[in-house]
Design a protein around this motif. Structure first.
Motif, PDB file in Angstrom:
ATOM      1  N   UNK A   2       0.828  -1.207   0.000  1.00  0.00           N
ATOM      2  CA  UNK A   2       0.000   0.000   0.000  1.00  0.00           C
ATOM      3  C   UNK A   2       0.869   1.266   0.000  1.00  0.00           C
ATOM      4  N   UNK A   3       1.917   1.274   0.823  1.00  0.00           N
ATOM      5  CA  UNK A   3       2.804   2.442   0.867  1.00  0.00           C
ATOM      6  C   UNK A   3       3.525   2.647  -0.461  1.00  0.00           C
ATOM      7  N   UNK A   4       3.931   1.569  -1.096  1.00  0.00           N
ATOM      8  CA  UNK A   4       4.594   1.670  -2.397  1.00  0.00           C
ATOM      9  C   UNK A   4       3.638   2.213  -3.448  1.00  0.00           C
ATOM     10  N   UNK A   9       1.970   6.561  -6.880  1.00  0.00           N
ATOM     11  CA  UNK A   9       0.880   7.395  -7.369  1.00  0.00           C
ATOM     12  C   UNK A   9       1.145   8.869  -7.139  1.00  0.00           C
ATOM     13  N   UNK A  10       1.712   9.208  -5.997  1.00  0.00           N
ATOM     14  CA  UNK A  10       2.041  10.600  -5.703  1.00  0.00           C
ATOM     15  C   UNK A  10       3.095  11.120  -6.664  1.00  0.00           C
ATOM     16  N   UNK A  11       4.158  10.359  -6.870  1.00  0.00           N
ATOM     17  CA  UNK A  11       5.220  10.792  -7.779  1.00  0.00           C
ATOM     18  C   UNK A  11       4.716  10.898  -9.213  1.00  0.00           C
TER      19      UNK A  11
END
Length: 78
Positions: A2-4, A9-11
């Motif tokens: 999930x963190x990955x 997605x943010x980047x």
């Protein structure tokens, strides 16, 4: 995982919005003059980037509403 996915997605979101923002106007991002055309190009690019972002958010909200809709109660919940 999930963190990955969140970091990726943010980047990717920042990169896509930056490309949209800088692709408007005369000479696009490489125009270093601060005249009215440059300001208009910035506003047009920002408007387009925010419209794309709003569209993605609306699609995600619709997808979440469909996938996470009301569920039938389980026997233990009654």
């Amino acid at each position: 995982i999930l963190n990955t996915a969140q970091a990726t997605g943010l980047a990717l979101g920042i990169a896509v919005m930056s490309v949209i923002l800088t692709s408007f106007g005369p000479n696009a991002a490489f125009d270093r003059t601060l005249d009215a055309a440059h300001h208009e190009a910035f506003v047009d690019g920002l408007t387009a980037a925010l419209a794309v972002n709003a569209g993605i958010a609306a699609a995600a909200a619709l997808l979440a509403a469909v996938l996470l809709g009301p569920r039938a109660p389980r026997p233990a919940d009654r």
